[in-house]
Scaffold this active site. Structure first.
Site, short mmCIF file in Angstrom:
data_model
loop_
_atom_site.label_atom_id
_atom_site.label_comp_id
_atom_site.label_asym_id
_atom_site.label_seq_id
_atom_site.Cartn_x
_atom_site.Cartn_y
_atom_site.Cartn_z
N LYS A 136 37.41 38.23 32.46
CA LYS A 136 36.78 37.13 33.20
C LYS A 136 35.80 37.58 34.29
O LYS A 136 34.94 36.82 34.68
CB LYS A 136 37.85 36.26 33.84
N GLU A 168 32.95 38.67 42.29
CA GLU A 168 32.56 37.69 43.30
C GLU A 168 33.71 36.84 43.81
O GLU A 168 33.66 36.31 44.91
CB GLU A 168 31.44 36.80 42.73
#
Lengths: 360, 165, 751
Positions: free
Chosen positions: C713, C717
């Site tokens: 995934k 960030e």
């Protein structure tokens, strides 16, 4: 950076002679001067490199009980000199609260006295600034003023002096030894830096070509070593200029204050000695009420130079109370891990769980 | 022309400088082609250019090369002994004390300077404070502090993070 | 060539699969010895130095440059101004396709923002170029700049971020608010922030006829190649970009910036190689930033503490001349269940450089505001912040109604809270002091970031000697692509890392897309995996069709490739070494390509996001207001973890960015002039080492069969999200003061 003539004289006399040329500047470590030159803020025609001048890199403990700090003594060497740190703990703490280890390893005692304001309008060579370009105006007024002066400013300049070192030096009556074409003289540190008035371009008492050769602390300064602290409020934990700082020294006579020394940093264009507050403290018991009254007295003449720095007046009061409280509690055995920080206490101790913590 | 003699990583380097403005950092990078020392700000505000001059860590961007005539300079290129990494270098790898690696030469030279100074010892807080002149935008500070602790023989550096939980 | 010469084997390698192992960085030895070559480290005799002259007004035009003074400075070779800049094949304001930004490349005298490049000085030395730029002493015809979110009446932009709709709603917010028994309304502000990668943008450009070689840090070499090709009117394949290492990017190196292109123009002007490195201050303007926002919320909840309405309105700013609108409301699409949600964005135009993606664009700004608002709503409901978040847990993506491809957020909450000791938190604020009298506060926030995929290609080769090669034009900006993609590559070929040659960081290699959106490992890794699978399939074909192979005729059984051998999936006692298969077939090597991109069917069916929970402890001086974060615990679920050591570092870095967002970063600008007041690293504060708390990152296991072939995934960030809000909430809990203007600085806590 502008082109300049570089010269490395071998003696103080040669240096002073070389610095008589128009546009000459003394180069110490260069940590502030080169920064300003890179920004185009100053453009000296000649750099007189004083870093090799003999005899100026010594810390001399004088027979009268004072100390003489050579102009070229590096900040870190002074702070880590065991005898100096033991005798003048607030000065050592202030030195170590300034800049970074790398800068302290380079920066000199005299250079610290000569460092220029951090006012962003001074640093921006295209903004009006009476200090940089006399008569051009003060762009800071009406601009972003969060870190600007609340004491001693004028309508011509609202900048502050950024030095940490100079704050305890002012408190402890340091004297600046100066040599120039006309010979040697001494001036009290509190008179060395000038308030802006109508001539903010004149920042210090130095005449053109004069050279700082030493900074001296008088014998009385050692009398505060048991109760001397420097405290500095910053926007990050380290490597930041003071929002406001304070040096406090107490000489206790039994349960009374025999003599107090107080100075503020970050509030004016010079380190701000608070003599009225000192007088109020003398003879009093070291308790919070007394400290608060002293702080009120110290800030009695304060007025904000912009809306954004109104808070600094109250902050300065509070930091004085805290610095006095810490000084009264006694100088710590060893300089704290975070010098001059409100978080100076050991930080790695387990964080108390709320259940076990004091509620306040 | 200004003659300049420096000992860089143990080798004497004679340089003729036509320009007194050259900083130690630019001398190393652009003229001696020692590009390990980095320029992150050029104003003494980030620490990426940290080198040892006569054994002390300084910001090479704020030192004029001409002013350092005769000095001994150690850069990141001079730290390892051949293929054998300096313990601080090895510890930075083990503890993942970097991400992009740009601030790393400065961090490592600063750590070597810090250890030499002997002020921090194995106190995590003193290490954090002593390394605060070196910015790391990637935020690798935990690994950096662990590496400094570990390089001083304080085990795996776990003391730095033991109080997180 | 972009290939790492390993000087020491990665530590803690074990036999077998590379993925999942906490290998140390393969580029570590280069980086700790100063031998990792960043763009500005390319020094070659004959290279000239270039320096920018930038505008010191924010709006108007340049009326005079003292070119003669600059040219007279010893060492100056040329001054490039609009008068003599090489002609471009395309105006840099043209937008032939959507994803392209306007650039300032000396086309005219207009000034659109402070620090806009207005000339370039090229000289024999860096010192001469820098001084030459100063000597240009520009004069201007200045206009009053418009600065700040109140500069003009707002408008609704046609699209935000990369073209998402500016408004998305579901249900009836007014009805939800009317039905609520508790309501809050609050407005939060976040400031402009600048990426400030430690490595300033740098470019070393050289031309050979119409062929350009450019050493420059890039998060997207192929797009940069395309941009340069359009501007210079040359074929993309005539442009070679080398970017083996980036000294951080954070979005600011995603699209090639104007100054990097000016270096190419300068090299063309003088006919010699040119190096141009931005001064730190010049990174405030022409290379993007995170725009300021003002975010207004209205929330309602019922007696059980369930949200009845969530309204999130964002006002942001783009430049006068181009469009990038910070998509701050995105977090409210996905995070909390509510029968009515309205998310809207409006914008104004100001005289600054164009904002751009900055680490967690949208999510970072939105998260600090949303998590603060959720905390305020929890308080209004008399609920613990964690209890409230659990009560409003989104079982499906709230606006779209799609199921999540995977979502282990509950376990993140549980494990994070346990490790932190959250259950001991007193409900009311300002209840706790430490032994030194400092106020102690605890706060939490939910982390979220979308799991994206872009497009990438890779090439694989297996050789008869049992070694392999993987090539893809991937980018390592610190996340660890050299290592993590190497691990995927080794597994994709079924060989050990010591048998793998892995090349990346050059535009001559297959296009690996863009290193952004936390999607690079998944995308480039997916392409690598596909290329590996393709070459293994060829190998299997050879074996199953070769009667001399133990794998003969096993085509339907399927294979496992491992340790340089091909095994029958159903019977691992039957296997053969790659080298034997290739030797018998008389093949020196096999090659194949692979690619990866979004699976449209999965994207249509599922909502795909990483999640996490961050818990923060802060201490605040009760009198002086100074703040310190003392503990940060984050628990994150982000699908498959390729390298837990590197992922932990990504989370730490993100969490420190969250701290930076909450407490430090703020680009100060003089509203009268549009000039920056802290365009440096001394006064634009990012955290220093002493600000760093004790940290823990918990890697919560999560399998995701839908997000992409590898189940990855992305982790780059998400760490910022949740963290900034957790810290803001902890400051409130310590002090009882809710600061809604970020960053939270000590002056706002003095009372």
């Amino acid at each position: 950076m502008n082109l300049f003539d570089y010269t490395r004289p071998a003696s103080v006399a040669e240096a002073i002679a070389a610095a008589q040329a128009p546009g000459a500047a003394y180069l110490g470590a260069g940590t502030n001067l080169l920064d300003l030159m890179k920004g185009g803020v100053v453009t000296p025609a000649r750099l007189v490199d004083v870093t090799r001048l003999p005899g100026l890199d010594r810390i001399e403990f004088l027979d009268d009980g004072g100390v003489r700090i050579g102009a070229l003594v590096r900040n870190s060497d002074l702070a880590h000199d065991p005898r100096f740190a033991k005798t003048y703990p607030a000065v050592a703490e202030a030195l170590l609260a300034g800049a970074s280890a790398q800068l302290r390893n380079a920066a000199t005692a005299a250079g610290n006295l000569m460092q220029r304001t951090r006012c962003p309008y001074f640093a921006d060579a295209t903004s009006p600034c009476n200090k940089r370009a006399p008569g051009s105006g003060c762009a800071a007024i009406g601009g972003a003023t969060r870190l600007h002066a609340v004491l001693g400013w004028s309508e011509h300049c609202i900048a502050t002096n950024p030095s940490d070192f100079c704050v305890p030096l002012a408190a402890f009556d340091a004297v600046v030894e100066i040599e120039g074409a006309g010979g040697r003289r001494a001036v009290a540190l509190v008179d060395f830096h000038r308030l802006p008035g109508d001539a903010p371009e004149r920042e210090t008492d130095l005449a053109p070509g004069e050279l700082i050769v030493a900074v001296r602390l008088p014998p009385e300064a050692a009398g505060f070593s048991a109760h001397a602290r420097y405290l500095k409020v910053r926007d990050r934990t380290s490597y930041a200029f003071a929002v406001v700082s304070a040096a406090a020294g107490l000489r206790l006579n039994g349960d009374r204050i025999g003599e107090a020394r107080l100075a503020l940093g970050g509030v004016a264009l010079k380190p701000w000695r608070a003599r009225e507050a000192e007088h109020l403290l003398a003879g009093q018991a070291p308790d919070p009420d007394v400290f608060r009254k002293a702080a009120d007295a110290a800030l009695a003449g304060a007025k904000p130079s912009g809306e954004a720095n109104v808070f600094k007046i109250e902050l300065a009061r509070r930091i004085l109370v805290r610095a006095l409280t810490l000084a009264a509690a006694g100088t710590p055995e060893r300089l704290p891990a975070l010098p001059a920080s409100p978080f100076a206490a050991p930080f790695a101790v387990p964080s108390p769980s709320p259940a076990g913590a004091a509620h306040g | 022309m200004i003659p300049l003699r420096l000992t860089v990583n143990g080798t004497v380097r004679e340089v003729l400088l036509e320009d007194p403005r050259v900083t130690l950092l630019d001398l190393l990078r652009e003229r001696l082609h020692l590009t390990g020392s980095k320029k992150g700000c050029d104003r003494g505000q980030c620490g990426a250019c940290t080198v040892l001059v006569d054994g002390r860590r300084i910001n090479a961007c704020l030192a004029l090369a001409v002013s350092l005539d005769g000095a001994s300079v150690t850069t990141i290129e001079g730290l390892a002994d051949g293929d054998a990494l300096h313990p601080v270098q090895a510890a930075f790898i083990t503890h993942d004390g970097f991400q992009c690696g740009f601030c790393t030469p400065g961090q490592i030279m600063s750590a070597v300077g810090l250890i030499t100074e002997g002020q921090a010892g194995t106190d995590p807080e003193r290490i954090r404070e002593g390394m605060s002149g070196n910015l790391c935008r990637c935020g690798a500070y935990a690994g950096i502090s662990e590496a400094v602790l570990a390089a001083q023989g304080a085990g795996d550096g776990a003391a730095i993070r033991e109080d997180a939980a | 060539m972009a290939e790492i010469a390993l000087t020491s084997a990665p530590q803690r390698a074990r036999h077998g699969s590379s993925m999942g192992q906490p290998l140390t960085r393969r580029d570590g030895p280069l980086k700790v010895t100063g031998r990792a070559t960043f763009a500005a480290d390319n020094v070659a005799d004959g290279t000239l130095h270039a320096a920018l002259c930038v505008a010191r007004i924010a709006r108007g035009r340049v009326t005079h440059l003292d070119v003669a003074a600059a040219e007279a400075h010893p060492g100056v070779v040329a001054v490039m101004t609009p008068d003599n800049a090489p002609a471009l094949a395309q105006h840099p304001d043209d937008k032939p396709h959507g994803f392209i930004f306007r650039l300032d490349l000396l086309q005219d005298s207009a000034v659109r923002y402070a620090n806009q490049p207005i000339a370039v000085v090229i000289a024999e030395t860096l010192e001469a170029a820098t001084e030459g730029a100063r000597l240009l002493s520009p004069r201007y015809e200045a206009e009053t700049p418009r600065i700040g979110l109140d500069a003009e009446p707002p408008f609704t932009p046609p699209g935000i971020g990369v073209g998402q709709p500016p408004e998305e709603t579901h249900g009836d917010v007014e009805a939800g608010l009317a039905a609520a028994s508790r309501r809050i309304a609050a407005t939060y502000e976040t400031p402009a922030q600048y990426h400030n990668a430690m490595e300033p943008h740098a470019a070393v450009a050289s031309w050979d006829g119409d062929r350009l070689t450019l050493h420059t840090p890039s998060q997207g070499m192929s797009m940069a190649q395309g941009r340069l090709a359009g501007l210079f009117g040359i074929a993309p394949e005539n442009i070679r970009i080398e970017s083996p290492f980036l000294g951080g990017g954070f979005g600011s190196k995603g699209l090639i910036s104007g100054p990097q292109i000016l270096a190419c123009m300068a090299a063309r002007l003088v006919g010699r190689p040119v190096k141009l490195v931005l001064a730190r201050a010049q990174m405030y303007g022409p290379v993007g930033h995170r725009a300021e926002t003002r975010q207004s919320f209205r929330l309602g909840a019922d007696d059980a503490g369930k949200l009845t309405a969530l309204e999130h309105e964002t006002l942001t700013a783009s430049s006068r001349f181009d469009d990038f609108f910070e998509p701050a409301g995105g977090v409210s699409h996905t995070l909390y269940a509510s029968p009515a949600i309205a998310v809207r964005h409006q914008a104004v135009r100001v005289d600054t450089g164009t904002p751009l993606f900055m680490r967690a664009p949208g999510e970072a700004s939105g998260s600090v505001a949303l998590e603060s608002a959720i905390d305020e709503m929890a308080l209004a409901c008399g609920m613990d912040p964690l209890e409230f978040r659990l009560a409003n847990y989104a079982e499906v993506e709230p606006i779209s109604g799609k199921p999540f491809s995977s979502k282990a957020l509950r376990e993140c909450y549980t494990r994070g809270a346990e490790h932190f000791g959250w259950s001991a938190r007193p409900r009311a604020p300002r209840q706790t002091r430490d032994a030194n009298g400092l106020l102690v506060g605890w706060g939490m926030g939910t982390a979220t970031f979308p799991a994206l995929m872009f497009e990438a290609q890779a090439k694989a080769e297996l050789r008869a000697d049992g070694t392999g090669l993987i090539e893809t034009g991937a980018h390592d900006m610190g996340q660890g692509a050299w290592t993590a993609l190497g691990q995927i590559a080794a597994d994709g070929l079924g060989i050990g890392l010591d048998r793998l040659t892995f090349r990346m960081g050059s535009s001559d290699l297959p296009n690996a897309g863009i290193a952004g959106g936390s999607a690079h490992t998944a995308t480039a890794g997916g392409a690598i995996h596909a290329a590996g699978q393709a070459v293994i399939a060829q190998l299997a074909d050879l074996a199953t069709n070769d009667s001399a192979s133990p794998l003969y005729g096993a085509g339907n059984a399927g294979f496992v490739a491992r340790d340089g051998r091909l095994f029958r999936r159903d019977d691992e006692s039957r296997s053969e070494a790659y080298s034997d298969i290739l030797a018998r077939a008389g093949r020196a090597s096999l090659t194949a390509t692979g690619k990866a991109s979004t699976d449209p069917a999965a994207a249509k069916t599922y909502a795909m996001h990483a999640h996490g929970a961050v818990f923060a402890e802060v201490k605040v001086d009760p009198d002086l207001g100074q703040i310190r974060v003392t503990r940060l615990v984050g628990a994150f679920a982000a699908g498959r973890i390729v390298n837990p050591r590197l992922v932990t570092s990504q989370y730490y870095g993100g969490m420190i960015w969250g701290m930076s967002f909450a407490l430090h970063e703020h680009a100060a600008m003089d509203a009268r002039t549009g000039r920056f007041l802290n365009d440096n690293l001394g006064e634009y504060h990012v955290p220093v080492n002493a600000d760093t708390p004790a940290m823990e990152a918990i890697l919560v296991h999560e399998d995701d069969a839908h997000v992409n072939a590898l189940g990855i995934k992305g982790v780059g960030e998400i760490g910022i999200t949740g963290s900034a809000g957790a810290i803001a909430n902890a400051v409130w809990h310590a002090t009882g003061i809710r600061v809604r203007e970020i960053p939270i600085t000590l002056d706002k806590l003095l009372g």
